[in-house]
Design an enzyme around this catalytic site. Structure first.
Site, short mmCIF file in Angstrom:
data_model
loop_
_atom_site.label_atom_id
_atom_site.label_comp_id
_atom_site.label_asym_id
_atom_site.label_seq_id
_atom_site.Cartn_x
_atom_site.Cartn_y
_atom_site.Cartn_z
N TYR A 177 0.84 -1.20 0.00
CA TYR A 177 0.00 0.00 0.00
C TYR A 177 0.87 1.24 0.00
O TYR A 177 2.04 1.21 0.39
CB TYR A 177 -0.96 0.01 1.21
N CYS A 178 0.28 2.35 -0.45
CA CYS A 178 1.02 3.61 -0.43
C CYS A 178 0.09 4.76 -0.03
O CYS A 178 -0.59 4.65 0.98
CB CYS A 178 1.76 3.85 -1.74
N ARG A 179 0.02 5.80 -0.84
CA ARG A 179 -0.65 7.03 -0.41
C ARG A 179 -2.14 7.07 -0.67
O ARG A 179 -2.86 7.82 -0.01
CB ARG A 179 0.00 8.23 -1.09
N CYS A 183 -1.68 6.82 -6.22
CA CYS A 183 -0.27 6.54 -5.94
C CYS A 183 0.13 5.24 -6.65
O CYS A 183 -0.55 4.22 -6.51
CB CYS A 183 -0.04 6.41 -4.44
#
Length: 215
Positions: A177-179, A183
Site C-alpha cells: 500500500y502507499c498514499r 499513488c
C-alpha cells in the site's frame, strides 16, 4: 434578519478554503501532507516544482489556515492544520471522482492499466491481518511511515524494494500500500514482487483511507 454585509463576509471567508485548493499543485501538496509532516525541499521534489514555487503555494495554504509551519534550524516543516483538513481533501476528491466528467480517464492515463494487478479491499486486509495470513508492506517514503501506518506493516520504500527484497517474508501473501488511489508505488511493488515469484496484491486505496475508515 442578520446583517447582509456580515453574511457576505462570512461566506467570502468560507470560500477562502476553496480558493486555497483551487490549484493542482496545492491540491497535490495537501495530498502529500495527508501522509504526515514534510520539509519544503522534500515537498518540492514530490510535486516536481522548485523550492521557491513550492514555498509560494505553501504560503497560500498557510494563510488560508489549512496548513501549519514550524522551523527546525534552517529547514521549514509543514503539516496539515488538523484532521478536518484531511477529511476535507478526501471528501473533495470523492466528490470529483463521482461528478467530474473525464476524471476517471485522466486517472487511468496517469496510473496506467491496473487490470493485471490483484487488488484487495480494506476489510479483507483487516481480516487477513487479524488471522495472520498476510504481510502488509508500506512502500511510501520512510518519513510517511513514521508519521502513521497500518499496524504491523513492514516499511520498505519503493526505491529500496528491489535491493531489500529478501526482507519481505516469503511464502505468504503480501499486500502493498502507499498514499491512495492515485499513488503508483504499490502498483510498482506488486509488479516487482510478482516477477520475483511472490504472491502480491495492492490495497484498493491507501493509508489515509485506512486511517479515515477507522477514525
Amino acid at each position: 434578519m442578520g446583517d447582509r454585509t456580515a453574511k457576505t463576509e462570512l461566506y467570502d471567508a468560507l470560500a477562502e478554503t476553496a480558493k486555497a485548493l483551487a490549484s493542482g499543485r496545492r491540491a497535490e501538496l495537501v495530498d502529500v501532507l495527508v501522509q504526515g509532516e514534510r520539509p519544503v525541499d522534500e515537498l518540492a521534489a514530490e510535486i516536481g516544482q522548485s523550492v521557491a514555487n513550492t514555498s509560494q503555494h505553501l504560503q497560500r495554504l498557510l494563510r488560508s489556515g489549512l496548513v501549519r509551519a514550524r522551523r527546525e534550524g534552517t529547514r521549514v516543516f509543514y503539516s496539515l492544520a488538523g484532521a478536518a483538513v484531511a477529511r476535507l481533501w478526501l471528501a473533495m476528491r470523492a466528490a470529483a471522482e463521482q461528478h467530474v466528467e473525464g476524471l476517471a480517464r485522466l486517472a487511468e492515463d496517469y496510473v496506467g492499466d491496473r487490470r493485471g494487478l490483484d487488488t484487495i479491499t480494506r476489510d479483507e486486509l483487516d481480516r487477513q491481518l487479524r488471522d495472520g495470513d498476510v504481510v502488509a508492506l508500506d512502500v511510501r517514503p520512510a518519513p510517511e511511515y513514521a508519521a502513521g501506518h497500518i499496524p504491523g506493516a513492514v516499511s520498505i520504500p519503493i526505491t529500496e524494494l528491489r535491493a531489500r527484497l529478501t526482507e519481505v517474508p516469503d511464502g505468504t501473501q503480501v499486500v502493498a500500500y502507499c498514499r491512495g488511489p492515485y499513488c503508483v508505488y504499490a502498483d510498482d511493488a506488486v509488479r516487482l514482487l510478482t516477477a520475483a515469484g511472490r504472491r502480491a496484491a495492492r490495497l484498493e486505496d491507501g493509508y489515509p483511507e485506512w486511517a479515515a475508515a477507522r477514525g
